[in-house]
Design an enzyme around this catalytic site. Sequence first.
Site, PDB file in Angstrom:
ATOM      1  CD  GLU A 116      -2.450  -0.738   2.984  1.00 20.07           C
ATOM      2  OE1 GLU A 116      -3.398  -0.044   3.303  1.00 20.07           O
ATOM      3  OE2 GLU A 116      -1.592  -1.441   4.019  1.00 20.07           O
ATOM      4  CE  LYS A 118       5.321   5.019   6.888  1.00 20.91           C
ATOM      5  NZ  LYS A 118       4.934   6.396   7.284  1.00 20.91           N
ATOM      6  CG  ASP A 120       3.852  12.295   4.315  1.00 25.73           C
ATOM      7  OD1 ASP A 120       4.157  11.905   5.391  1.00 25.73           O
ATOM      8  OD2 ASP A 120       4.544  13.372   3.686  1.00 25.73           O
ATOM      9  CE1 TYR A 227      -2.467   1.660   9.423  1.00 25.14           C
ATOM     10  CE2 TYR A 227      -2.596   3.347   7.866  1.00 25.14           C
ATOM     11  CZ  TYR A 227      -2.058   2.783   8.942  1.00 25.14           C
ATOM     12  OH  TYR A 227      -1.527   3.704   9.678  1.00 25.14           O
ATOM     13  CE  LYS A 319       9.294   6.705   5.835  1.00 25.59           C
ATOM     14  NZ  LYS A 319       9.752   7.503   6.565  1.00 25.59           N
ATOM     15  CB  CYS A 412      28.908  39.927  12.845  1.00 24.84           C
ATOM     16  SG  CYS A 412      27.185  39.299  13.356  1.00 24.84           S
ATOM     17  CB  CYS A 415      26.658  42.559  16.495  1.00 25.06           C
ATOM     18  SG  CYS A 415      28.296  41.152  16.540  1.00 25.06           S
ATOM     19  CB  CYS A 430      29.681  36.760  14.779  1.00 28.49           C
ATOM     20  SG  CYS A 430      29.381  38.073  15.860  1.00 28.49           S
ATOM     21  CB  CYS A 436      26.224  39.078  18.330  1.00 22.25           C
ATOM     22  SG  CYS A 436      25.545  38.670  16.780  1.00 22.25           S
TER      23      CYS A 436
HETATM   24  N1  5U1 Z   1      -0.457   2.022   4.420  1.00 21.69           N
HETATM   25  C1  5U1 Z   1      -0.086   1.734   5.735  1.00 21.69           C
HETATM   26  N2  5U1 Z   1       0.589   2.534   6.622  1.00 21.69           N
HETATM   27  N3  5U1 Z   1       0.755   2.083   7.781  1.00 21.69           N
HETATM   28  C2  5U1 Z   1       1.335   2.696   8.966  1.00 21.69           C
HETATM   29  N4  5U1 Z   1      -0.120   0.661   6.344  1.00 21.69           N
HETATM   30  C3  5U1 Z   1       0.498   0.764   7.616  1.00 21.69           C
HETATM   31  N5  5U1 Z   1       0.354  -0.063   8.674  1.00 21.69           N
HETATM   32  C4  5U1 Z   1       0.927   0.311   9.986  1.00 21.69           C
HETATM   33  C5  5U1 Z   1       1.485   1.560   9.990  1.00 21.69           C
HETATM   34  C6  5U1 Z   1       2.168   2.034  11.293  1.00 21.69           C
HETATM   35  O1  5U1 Z   1       1.085  -0.658  10.577  1.00 21.69           O
HETATM   36  C7  5U1 Z   1       0.729  -1.929  10.690  1.00 21.69           C
HETATM   37  C8  5U1 Z   1       1.746  -2.749  10.427  1.00 21.69           C
HETATM   38  C9  5U1 Z   1      -0.204  -2.205  11.890  1.00 21.69           C
END
Ligand code: 5U1
Length: 675
Positions: A116, A118, A120, A227, A319, A412, A415, A430, A436
């Site tokens: 899946e 990840k 943000d 998820y 990542k 600087c 100052c 400086c 300063c």
């Molecule tokens: N997509 C996704 N993000 N995420 C974050 N799945 C997912 N699963 C997580 C976390 C912290 O933890 C599970 C392994 C329980």
Amino acid sequence: MRRDAERRIAELRTQIGRNDYRYYVLDDPDLPDAEYDKLMIELRALEAQYPDLITPDSPTQRVSGEPVAAFGVVTHKVPMLSLENAFTDEDVLAFDRRIHERLGSEAEANLEYVAEPKLDGLAVTVIYRDGKLERAATRGDGVKGEDVTANVRTIHKVPHRLKGHPPQVVEVRGEVFMPLKGFERMNRLLREQGEKVYINPRNSASGSLRQLDPRITAKRPLDMFFYALGTVEGSGAEDLPPTQWGLLKAFEKWGLPICPDAAVIKGAAGCLDYFREMAHKRSSLSYQIDGVVYKLNQRADQERLGFVSRAPRWATAHKFPAEEATTSVQKIEFQVGRTGALTPVARLEPVFVGGVTVSSATLHNIDEVRRKDVREGDTVVVRRAGDVIPEVVRVIKHVSDDAPAVELPKRCPVCNSEVIQAEGEAVARCTGGFTCRAQRQESLRHFAGRRAMDIEGLGDKIIEQLVEQDLVKSPADLYTLTLEQLSELERMGEKSAAKLVQAIDKSRDTTLPRFLFALGIRDVGEATALALAQHFGKLDKLLAASADDIQQVQDVGPVVAAHVAAFFASHDHRKVIARLQEEGVRWPDVARPSVAGQPFSGMTFVITGTLDSMSREEAQEALIALGVKVSGSVSRKTRYLVAGADPGSKLKKADEFGVEVLDEAKFVELLKPFR
Ligand code: 5U1
């Protein structure tokens, strides 16, 4: 009459709920807006007539919560896990290999994973009882989170009632996030209203969900994908599907939104293919992601593997590398830091990179500027990874061949004191010291920081004014500030001024390591401050020590020892320290590691990762009180490594050296008799 109303209310809620699901989750409404509005109006009217029939899961209640003074605390019955990170293909292969090793020979050659994106955003857990949304909480530290039920109720995609036949009690977990379009729209609106804008979708999701007034959250375009599963109780608990993919499908059946880009894949090669596909797709997604997650599909295998610390062995987050973008340098300026170091900073034509708009980037030091040959007007590549400061990576095109090269200023910029660059050092400084303004400001910021004197509410804007108005010339002046003086500052009400006075007062009681760190001695970070405090036990002893004596401290070399000795040799510094003590700043003596009679005295502990039941500082302080030496790095001399969540590379080191590892439970047990 009432009976009729009850029946009609139930009908209306079902119809509206069904339509909400089609509209928000499936994006496929089958009721014209005007019809939908009529149903809502009728429901509101009936509920107004019979207020006792209003239930929290009614669609009219999405935005009905009252503001709260603070969020309640929710203890997660099943801890909310975090994920180990993989950064390279090799890391992913190793992840897959480790799983094979643990599962043994009967495991399939190509294990099945669910992959899946990840997201943000921020992790949230939602409990449904008898199909009704009962409680929602943030992840917090994984064990305890904040009760954000009223706010989560305002997210349209999160159903107040589950469909189908979920278990009697089911906890479902996922990520609350803000889609990119919604983020841009919201920021535009905030800007128009003269409000502060959010720097990226992640911060805005977190800031929006953690509003004390749910009516504000309701106006924010939040979304959620589910998820994972938390606790499950009662009837139906045993009927859950045996795979992660099956779970996602069950979530869908219950009306919970799942990420449309999730997929079942095979083997490490499948993981890497998926990663490349998502990296390619990333910029066209409607939401921001920072990588992908792989989870072993078979839940029985997940259970066999369990977790290390608080990350499952059966999942990892792969990542994306740092993001880069091209822009131009408008100006190059020099910023003055706490120790006087001059840092060249490129002011940039704003550019969107790594999820935020970047308008300045560090050039580190003058040698770097020369090496990269960055000049004003150049086209450059900037990089931003995670939350780190963006940096200029390289020049693509010089504005012109005869544009002047950047010169280190002789004086600087703040100052006007002389700037010197010591032989062999990359950093120019400086020489203004505390005269300063920039150094004063940065020193105060450091002094008040959470890991130093921890003065809550003493933010940058206040420090700026205190320095600007000469109300604070040294940290000791903080302790003589009056309520009147603080109330007169810009953006400071009487209430916040009173709070700040209290926070300053509270900071008087500190520890020696914190105090030494707060002084901002060059090269003295937290670990060195701790080592100094443990070695000398008392400040007076450190004040009387020579550079040679200081060099006897664990992990302190000649350069750091010279800086420490020079700092304490300064008459001005001694005066400030004496004044701080006169103003009531105090700390208990530190038990020397050689104290006899303590079972752990003289032993060296290393702490790594995040602990749930206490902060790292608290753990350190408890150990120091027992005469334990707390070191920053694992060596053969380490007696125990205390490993919290996300322990990182120290765990490997401990393994190499055969150092005993204590998980948090064991560590707490060990401390118990002494607390
Ligand atoms: N997509 C996704 N993000 N995420 C974050 N799945 C997912 N699963 C997580 C976390 C912290 O933890 C599970 C392994 C329980």
